[in-house]
Enzyme design. Structure first.
Site, PDB file in Angstrom:
ATOM      1  N   THR A 141      -3.530  -4.800  -7.311  1.00 46.87           N
ATOM      2  CA  THR A 141      -2.712  -5.516  -8.289  1.00 46.87           C
ATOM      3  C   THR A 141      -3.570  -6.302  -9.278  1.00 46.87           C
ATOM      4  O   THR A 141      -4.702  -6.701  -8.953  1.00 46.87           O
ATOM      5  CB  THR A 141      -1.777  -6.488  -7.530  1.00 46.87           C
ATOM      6  OG1 THR A 141      -1.158  -7.370  -8.450  1.00 46.87           O
ATOM      7  CG2 THR A 141      -2.540  -7.330  -6.519  1.00 46.87           C
ATOM      8  N   ASP A 142      -2.999  -6.593 -10.451  1.00 48.76           N
ATOM      9  CA  ASP A 142      -3.699  -7.457 -11.414  1.00 48.76           C
ATOM     10  C   ASP A 142      -3.691  -8.921 -10.948  1.00 48.76           C
ATOM     11  O   ASP A 142      -4.435  -9.746 -11.480  1.00 48.76           O
ATOM     12  CB  ASP A 142      -3.077  -7.335 -12.814  1.00 48.76           C
ATOM     13  CG  ASP A 142      -1.608  -7.738 -12.878  1.00 48.76           C
ATOM     14  OD1 ASP A 142      -1.003  -8.004 -11.821  1.00 48.76           O
ATOM     15  OD2 ASP A 142      -1.053  -7.771 -14.000  1.00 48.76           O
ATOM     16  N   GLU A 143      -2.862  -9.240  -9.933  1.00 53.79           N
ATOM     17  CA  GLU A 143      -2.765 -10.650  -9.508  1.00 53.79           C
ATOM     18  C   GLU A 143      -4.055 -11.160  -8.886  1.00 53.79           C
ATOM     19  O   GLU A 143      -4.246 -12.370  -8.762  1.00 53.79           O
ATOM     20  CB  GLU A 143      -1.600 -10.826  -8.522  1.00 53.79           C
ATOM     21  CG  GLU A 143      -0.275 -10.444  -9.127  1.00 53.79           C
ATOM     22  CD  GLU A 143       0.936 -11.080  -8.448  1.00 53.79           C
ATOM     23  OE1 GLU A 143       0.763 -11.946  -7.584  1.00 53.79           O
ATOM     24  OE2 GLU A 143       2.056 -10.700  -8.808  1.00 53.79           O
ATOM     25  N   TYR A 166      -0.293 -13.745  -1.133  1.00 54.43           N
ATOM     26  CA  TYR A 166      -0.215 -12.312  -1.434  1.00 54.43           C
ATOM     27  C   TYR A 166      -1.459 -11.855  -2.192  1.00 54.43           C
ATOM     28  O   TYR A 166      -2.161 -10.930  -1.772  1.00 54.43           O
ATOM     29  CB  TYR A 166       1.046 -11.986  -2.254  1.00 54.43           C
ATOM     30  CG  TYR A 166       0.979 -10.627  -2.921  1.00 54.43           C
ATOM     31  CD1 TYR A 166       0.999  -9.465  -2.161  1.00 54.43           C
ATOM     32  CD2 TYR A 166       0.874 -10.501  -4.316  1.00 54.43           C
ATOM     33  CE1 TYR A 166       0.909  -8.205  -2.760  1.00 54.43           C
ATOM     34  CE2 TYR A 166       0.792  -9.263  -4.930  1.00 54.43           C
ATOM     35  CZ  TYR A 166       0.805  -8.110  -4.146  1.00 54.43           C
ATOM     36  OH  TYR A 166       0.704  -6.871  -4.747  1.00 54.43           O
ATOM     37  N   LYS A 170      -4.602  -9.338  -1.096  1.00 52.10           N
ATOM     38  CA  LYS A 170      -4.953  -8.118  -1.829  1.00 52.10           C
ATOM     39  C   LYS A 170      -6.408  -8.202  -2.320  1.00 52.10           C
ATOM     40  O   LYS A 170      -7.148  -7.218  -2.273  1.00 52.10           O
ATOM     41  CB  LYS A 170      -4.016  -7.910  -3.027  1.00 52.10           C
ATOM     42  CG  LYS A 170      -2.575  -7.553  -2.673  1.00 52.10           C
ATOM     43  CD  LYS A 170      -2.389  -6.232  -1.953  1.00 52.10           C
ATOM     44  CE  LYS A 170      -2.640  -5.032  -2.823  1.00 52.10           C
ATOM     45  NZ  LYS A 170      -2.271  -3.757  -2.104  1.00 52.10           N
TER      46      LYS A 170
HETATM   47  P1  NAD Z   1       7.029  -2.302  -1.424  1.00 57.68           P
HETATM   48  O1  NAD Z   1       7.089  -3.631  -0.756  1.00 57.68           O
HETATM   49  O2  NAD Z   1       8.201  -1.790  -2.145  1.00 57.68           O
HETATM   50  O3  NAD Z   1       6.653  -1.179  -0.334  1.00 57.68           O
HETATM   51  C1  NAD Z   1       5.675  -1.391   0.638  1.00 57.68           C
HETATM   52  C2  NAD Z   1       5.821  -0.306   1.704  1.00 57.68           C
HETATM   53  O4  NAD Z   1       4.801  -0.522   2.694  1.00 57.68           O
HETATM   54  C3  NAD Z   1       7.158  -0.348   2.441  1.00 57.68           C
HETATM   55  O5  NAD Z   1       7.703   0.943   2.545  1.00 57.68           O
HETATM   56  C4  NAD Z   1       6.807  -0.903   3.813  1.00 57.68           C
HETATM   57  O6  NAD Z   1       7.659  -0.446   4.847  1.00 57.68           O
HETATM   58  C5  NAD Z   1       5.391  -0.397   3.979  1.00 57.68           C
HETATM   59  N1  NAD Z   1       4.605  -1.197   4.938  1.00 57.68           N
HETATM   60  C6  NAD Z   1       4.501  -2.557   4.968  1.00 57.68           C
HETATM   61  N2  NAD Z   1       3.717  -2.924   6.019  1.00 57.68           N
HETATM   62  C7  NAD Z   1       3.295  -1.775   6.613  1.00 57.68           C
HETATM   63  C8  NAD Z   1       2.458  -1.499   7.726  1.00 57.68           C
HETATM   64  N3  NAD Z   1       1.869  -2.480   8.439  1.00 57.68           N
HETATM   65  N4  NAD Z   1       2.236  -0.192   8.072  1.00 57.68           N
HETATM   66  C9  NAD Z   1       2.822   0.813   7.361  1.00 57.68           C
HETATM   67  N5  NAD Z   1       3.633   0.602   6.317  1.00 57.68           N
HETATM   68  C10 NAD Z   1       3.869  -0.674   5.937  1.00 57.68           C
HETATM   69  O7  NAD Z   1       5.738  -2.352  -2.345  1.00 57.68           O
HETATM   70  P2  NAD Z   1       5.475  -1.622  -3.745  1.00 57.68           P
HETATM   71  O8  NAD Z   1       6.017  -2.465  -4.817  1.00 57.68           O
HETATM   72  O9  NAD Z   1       5.857  -0.211  -3.623  1.00 57.68           O
HETATM   73  O10 NAD Z   1       3.880  -1.750  -3.816  1.00 57.68           O
HETATM   74  C11 NAD Z   1       3.036  -0.719  -3.294  1.00 57.68           C
HETATM   75  C12 NAD Z   1       1.588  -1.128  -3.492  1.00 57.68           C
HETATM   76  O11 NAD Z   1       1.324  -1.318  -4.878  1.00 57.68           O
HETATM   77  C13 NAD Z   1       1.195  -2.437  -2.813  1.00 57.68           C
HETATM   78  O12 NAD Z   1      -0.090  -2.290  -2.282  1.00 57.68           O
HETATM   79  C14 NAD Z   1       1.202  -3.467  -3.939  1.00 57.68           C
HETATM   80  O13 NAD Z   1       0.291  -4.497  -3.675  1.00 57.68           O
HETATM   81  C15 NAD Z   1       0.755  -2.609  -5.108  1.00 57.68           C
HETATM   82  N6  NAD Z   1       1.223  -3.023  -6.437  1.00 57.68           N
HETATM   83  C16 NAD Z   1       2.555  -3.244  -6.659  1.00 57.68           C
HETATM   84  C17 NAD Z   1       2.984  -3.580  -7.944  1.00 57.68           C
HETATM   85  C18 NAD Z   1       4.444  -3.823  -8.249  1.00 57.68           C
HETATM   86  O14 NAD Z   1       4.756  -4.255  -9.348  1.00 57.68           O
HETATM   87  N7  NAD Z   1       5.361  -3.528  -7.359  1.00 57.68           N
HETATM   88  C19 NAD Z   1       2.045  -3.710  -8.984  1.00 57.68           C
HETATM   89  C20 NAD Z   1       0.695  -3.489  -8.706  1.00 57.68           C
HETATM   90  C21 NAD Z   1       0.294  -3.138  -7.430  1.00 57.68           C
HETATM   91  O1  DAU Z   2       1.496  -8.063 -11.250  1.00 57.39           O
HETATM   92  C1  DAU Z   2       1.685  -7.148 -10.220  1.00 57.39           C
HETATM   93  C2  DAU Z   2       2.581  -7.752  -9.151  1.00 57.39           C
HETATM   94  O2  DAU Z   2       3.899  -7.777  -9.698  1.00 57.39           O
HETATM   95  C3  DAU Z   2       2.559  -6.965  -7.839  1.00 57.39           C
HETATM   96  O3  DAU Z   2       1.281  -7.032  -7.287  1.00 57.39           O
HETATM   97  C4  DAU Z   2       3.587  -7.547  -6.854  1.00 57.39           C
HETATM   98  O4  DAU Z   2       3.627  -6.752  -5.680  1.00 57.39           O
HETATM   99  C5  DAU Z   2       4.946  -7.549  -7.519  1.00 57.39           C
HETATM  100  O5  DAU Z   2       5.882  -8.159  -6.654  1.00 57.39           O
HETATM  101  C6  DAU Z   2       4.890  -8.295  -8.852  1.00 57.39           C
HETATM  102  O6  DAU Z   2       4.656  -9.710  -8.621  1.00 57.39           O
HETATM  103  P1  DAU Z   2       5.418 -10.836  -9.476  1.00 57.39           P
HETATM  104  O7  DAU Z   2       5.385 -12.090  -8.715  1.00 57.39           O
HETATM  105  O8  DAU Z   2       4.926 -10.862 -10.878  1.00 57.39           O
HETATM  106  O9  DAU Z   2       6.901 -10.172  -9.509  1.00 57.39           O
HETATM  107  P2  DAU Z   2       8.343 -10.798  -9.327  1.00 57.39           P
HETATM  108  O10 DAU Z   2       9.308  -9.721  -9.648  1.00 57.39           O
HETATM  109  O11 DAU Z   2       8.506 -11.490  -8.012  1.00 57.39           O
HETATM  110  O12 DAU Z   2       8.410 -11.911 -10.455  1.00 57.39           O
HETATM  111  C7  DAU Z   2       8.192 -11.591 -11.822  1.00 57.39           C
HETATM  112  C8  DAU Z   2       8.292 -12.874 -12.625  1.00 57.39           C
HETATM  113  O13 DAU Z   2       9.641 -13.326 -12.591  1.00 57.39           O
HETATM  114  C9  DAU Z   2       7.474 -14.018 -12.060  1.00 57.39           C
HETATM  115  O14 DAU Z   2       6.978 -14.801 -13.135  1.00 57.39           O
HETATM  116  C10 DAU Z   2       8.462 -14.829 -11.244  1.00 57.39           C
HETATM  117  C11 DAU Z   2       9.756 -14.648 -12.021  1.00 57.39           C
HETATM  118  N1  DAU Z   2      10.994 -14.649 -11.213  1.00 57.39           N
HETATM  119  C12 DAU Z   2      11.062 -13.814 -10.130  1.00 57.39           C
HETATM  120  C13 DAU Z   2      12.216 -13.767  -9.366  1.00 57.39           C
HETATM  121  C14 DAU Z   2      12.289 -12.855  -8.150  1.00 57.39           C
HETATM  122  C15 DAU Z   2      12.074 -15.427 -11.587  1.00 57.39           C
HETATM  123  O15 DAU Z   2      12.016 -16.166 -12.586  1.00 57.39           O
HETATM  124  N2  DAU Z   2      13.215 -15.366 -10.843  1.00 57.39           N
HETATM  125  C16 DAU Z   2      13.332 -14.579  -9.733  1.00 57.39           C
HETATM  126  O16 DAU Z   2      14.390 -14.589  -9.060  1.00 57.39           O
END
Ligand code: NAD
Ligand code: DAU
Length: 360
Positions: A141-143, A166, A170
């Site tokens: 992630t970019d975080e 989180y 990562k």
């Molecule tokens: P998600 O939470 O939707 O899915 C995560 C999956 O991992 C789920 O299916 C869960 O059951 C599985 N999992 C969790 N713990 C596990 C374990 N111990 N063993 C096996 N499986 C397990 O997450 P996502 O949004 O699909 O993100 C996927 C990846 O991409 C993550 O590594 C996250 O850090 C990264 N990422 C997400 C975003 C985003 O915006 N969602 C952005 C950048 C990077």
């Molecule tokens: O940047 C990549 C990341 O993006 C991934 O690594 C994470 O897995 C993914 O969850 C996401 O993280 P964020 O914290 O940015 O996403 P989230 O959807 O939780 O929140 C996006 C923005 O919106 C953040 O500034 C918090 C705000 N927010 C979020 C929720 C859930 C609100 O204002 N209200 C809300 O109810």
């Protein structure tokens, strides 16, 4: 170009993983060209929904796709999978992924994101000693880069500065992945992506949460002043980038992936309201009246913005879905998949998993 044959996909029942598998198997509009085997390993936590792949499971029973319900932290299971399926590639999506949950309870994040990544790396190291046709791709992630002020961008050289449990978990896993490259010569690639959106995203994240609350007439909770900035990318564009890196990325390199599409949360919400209002035939002002400013997230990063010049120049990747189109597709998907959401919310889905899948 690498030839990838037997791919272990971790977290393939989560949001990005489900979309990735559909893309690899030719189930989405853009084609990957992949014709090997997929082994999907997922613990089916609250965030994993294997029902998202129901048709895929039925269609690919001819030996191209296998699902294993299990935990990436269990070494004996990972070893068994490596041996049984002759794994030559890992793409590692599995993680605890929600920042708010990491504030409420960090432990699961350390277990899965750090210890789980370690287990996968270490089994790969032991099983791939004599091979030169393997790859471990780590999805991050970019975080990990922390928070930006009003200007500037994260590049691949930006020092890590994670602020939430989180992002710290990562960041730690990224360092471990790099250490396995430098110390043990394990062929790795790593990607750091910005916020994804699209179909199959668990409705705790901003966009699906807001869409569903709008459809149910519930309050729309905006953290703090609503002016935090995120960079948004359609999930399929992320997955195409990951696939490009896996095939053509240089071992030992990390690549930033982003939408070049920055939005203040409150402005994004405004845009989303107009789309949902139009599609659900509701007055936008009626929805707008439900915006509720709530207590800010602890340690809330102010701004993320990605410089993805490297992947654009080196691998010729680029975004293909503009924000307006992507948001409309996403809203359409949630409107026509209310069963998916209802199953998740009612707990029916968990009962169905317990009945149909034995956890390893
Ligand atoms: P998600 O939470 O939707 O899915 C995560 C999956 O991992 C789920 O299916 C869960 O059951 C599985 N999992 C969790 N713990 C596990 C374990 N111990 N063993 C096996 N499986 C397990 O997450 P996502 O949004 O699909 O993100 C996927 C990846 O991409 C993550 O590594 C996250 O850090 C990264 N990422 C997400 C975003 C985003 O915006 N969602 C952005 C950048 C990077
Ligand atoms: O940047 C990549 C990341 O993006 C991934 O690594 C994470 O897995 C993914 O969850 C996401 O993280 P964020 O914290 O940015 O996403 P989230 O959807 O939780 O929140 C996006 C923005 O919106 C953040 O500034 C918090 C705000 N927010 C979020 C929720 C859930 C609100 O204002 N209200 C809300 O109810």
């Amino acid at each position: 170009m690498r030839k990838l044959n037997n791919i272990l996909i971790t977290g393939g029942a989560g949001f990005i993983g489900v979309n990735f598998i559909r893309y690899l198997l030719g189930e989405s509009k853009q084609k990957s060209g992949f014709n090997g085997r997929i082994i999907n390993l997922d613990a089916l936590t609250y965030a994993g929904n294997i029902a998202s792949l129901n048709e895929v499971e039925k269609k690919y029973t001819n030996g191209n796709y296998f699902f294993i319900h299990g935990d990436i932290c269990v070494r004996s299971l990972i070893e068994e999978i490596f041996d049984k399926y002759d794994i030559d590639t890992i793409v590692h999506f599995a993680a605890e992924s929600h920042v708010d949950r990491s504030i409420l309870g960090p432990e699961a994040f350390i277990k899965t994101n750090f210890n789980g990544t370690f287990t996968l790396l270490d089994v790969a190291r032991s099983r791939w000693k004599e091979r030169d046709d393997t790859l471990f791709h780590h999805v991050s992630t970019d975080e990990v880069y922390g928070s930006l002020g009003e200007t500037g961008y994260f590049t691949e050289n930006t020092p890590y500065d994670p602020r939430s449990p989180y992002s710290a978990s990562k960041a730690a896993s990224d360092h471990l992945v790099m250490s396995y490259y430098h110390t043990f010569n394990l062929p790795i690639t790593l990607s750091n992506c910005s916020n994804n959106y699209g179909p199959y995203q668990f409705p705790e994240k901003l966009i699906p949460l807001m869409i569903n609350n709008m459809l149910e007439g519930k309050p729309l909770p905006v953290y703090g002043d609503g002016k935090n900035i995120r960079d948004w990318l359609y999930v399929e564009d992320h997955n195409i980038a990951v696939w490009e890196i896996m095939q053509k990325g240089r071992a030992g390199e990390k690549y930033n992936i982003g939408g070049e599409n920055e939005w203040e949360n409150i402005k994004l919400l405004d845009k989303l309201i107009d789309i949902v209002a139009e599609k659900s035939k509701t007055a936008p002002d009626k929805i707008r009246a439900t915006i509720t400013y709530v207590k800010d997230r602890a340690g809330h990063d102010r701004r993320y913005a990605i410089d993805c010049t490297k992947i654009k120049n080196e691998l010729k990747w680029k975004q293909t879905v503009d924000f307006e189109t992507g948001l409309k597709k996403t809203v359409d998907w949630y409107l026509s998949n209310s069963n998916w959401i209802n199953q998740i919310k009612s707990g029916e889905y968990q009962k169905w998993i317990d009945k149909n899948y034995i956890k390893r």
